[in-house]
Write a protein that holds these residues in place. Structure first.
Motif: not given
Length: 366
Positions: A44-52, A102-108, A110-111, A145-154
């Motif tokens: 279930i944790s892998l239904l969110s972004p990241g490695r669980g 539809k194919a989606a990035p993991q960060t999606a 989180g939304r 703020e789900p976009s926090h994942a994008d900011a961290t990765l960048a």
């Protein structure tokens, strides 16, 4: 309420195949150590972004000895919408995700829904390295703020490139400007999200009817003025000589320390007893959940592995009451059904057994 209404696992750790059809109520999973309870929470944790929740590499999750890869399929109700999620790994391939076909990035992910967890490995949070506390804080920030994942990765991507220059002893300033500008921009966003998170957690703890102690949280930066984009950019430029000597970036949000105080005793969390440290963690997870429920109008999904450990009977009963009051779908594990007696008919009770090398699920009466 956010909830998983259907879950199917294929060749996922000890589960060759597992299927669950669920309602919005909490789920109590009980069984012997090694039966496969935590594996369900990890899925279930892998239904969110990241490695669980175990932070495992994708190839480590595939059921042995088949090594066929693995797949999770779930129906998710959240924020008034229904979604079909598939995430899987084939041998030798990276993890893939599909949302509503539809194919989606993991960060999606989180939304779609907020998923919070507490696992035994986190019991040492206040004693472990600062990086573990940053990871804990960033997962809370991502829930708001789900976009926090994008900011961290960048930020981390730009920092890796800067560190490569530093390691190679590149001294030409023109090579650093663009990377430091990116790090400053994303670093300021990271700090703003973290600060917002601490404010929301503090507000959610204030005056809450709970049996768990309030924690006072604060950020400690390695140097002054590392919170704004301009301040960060200037700090990166000025600190280049030291960074060159070290071969890595020594300042920035990747060095921030999260400080925690047991408010009622004015004692640092690292100096508290094991039971007090566990209670502080539970308090923070519940505060995170209350804040999200207030912000979004729906409670997050909670994953509470071996949650009864270090909690006395009264606090355990209080935890269950708070979960019910939140209206959260909480997945909880424990070694025996007696740990969930206080939940009674308010939860689904499922026994997880290990038979001939496979995990099996059996519905139990409350």
């Amino acid at each position: 309420m956010a909830s998983v209404t259907c879950l199917t696992l294929s060749h996922f750790r000890s589960h060759k195949r597992a299927e669950l059809a669920l309602g919005p109520e909490p789920i109590a999973l009980f069984g012997a150590n090694g039966a496969g309870k935590t594996n369900i929470l990890e899925a279930i944790s892998l239904l969110s972004p990241g490695r669980g929740l175990r932070r495992a590499a994708p190839e480590e999750i595939a059921r042995a000895p088949e090594a066929l890869g693995w797949k999770i399929t779930a129906s998710l109700e959240s924020l008034g919408q229904n979604h079909e999620i598939e995430t899987w790994v084939e041998p030798g391939q990276s993890r893939q995700t599909r949302i509503d076909g539809k194919a989606a990035p993991q960060t999606a992910l989180g939304r779609l829904a907020r998923i919070l967890w507490l696992v035994p490995a986190m019991d040492r949070l206040w004693l472990d390295a600062a990086s573990e506390r940053r990871r804990f804080l960033d997962r809370m920030a991502m829930s708001f703020e789900p976009s926090h994942a994008d900011a961290t990765l960048a930020y981390e991507k730009a920092m890796r490139e800067r560190n490569r220059l530093l390691k190679d002893q590149i001294r030409d300033a023109s090579w650093y400007g663009g990377l430091e500008a990116q790090m400053a921009e994303h670093g300021a966003a990271i700090h703003a999200n973290r600060a917002l998170t601490l404010a929301r957690i503090a507000a959610a703890q204030e005056g809450a009817a709970t049996a768990f102690p309030q924690a006072t949280l604060a950020l400690e930066e390695a140097a002054k003025d590392l919170t704004s984009s301009d301040g960060l950019a200037e700090a990166f430029a000025q600190n280049r000589p030291r960074d060159l000597a070290a071969g890595r970036t020594l300042l920035g949000p990747h060095r921030t320390e999260l400080q925690a105080i047991y408010a009622a005793k004015n004692t640092a969390a690292r100096l508290c007893s094991t039971g007090e440290q566990k209670a502080l963690l539970v308090s923070l997870i519940l505060a995170n959940a209350r804040a999200l429920a207030e912000d979004l109008g729906t409670a997050p999904i909670l994953l509470l592995d071996e949650v009864a450990a270090h909690l006395d009977a009264d606090r355990r009963a209080s935890l269950y009451d708070e979960i019910i009051s939140l209206g959260a779908q909480a997945w909880m594990t424990g070694t025996g059904p007696e740990l969930f007696t206080d939940l009674g008919a308010r939860a689904r009770h499922i026994e997880v057994r290990e038979t001939t090398g496979q995990s099996q699920l059996a519905e139990a009466t409350s």
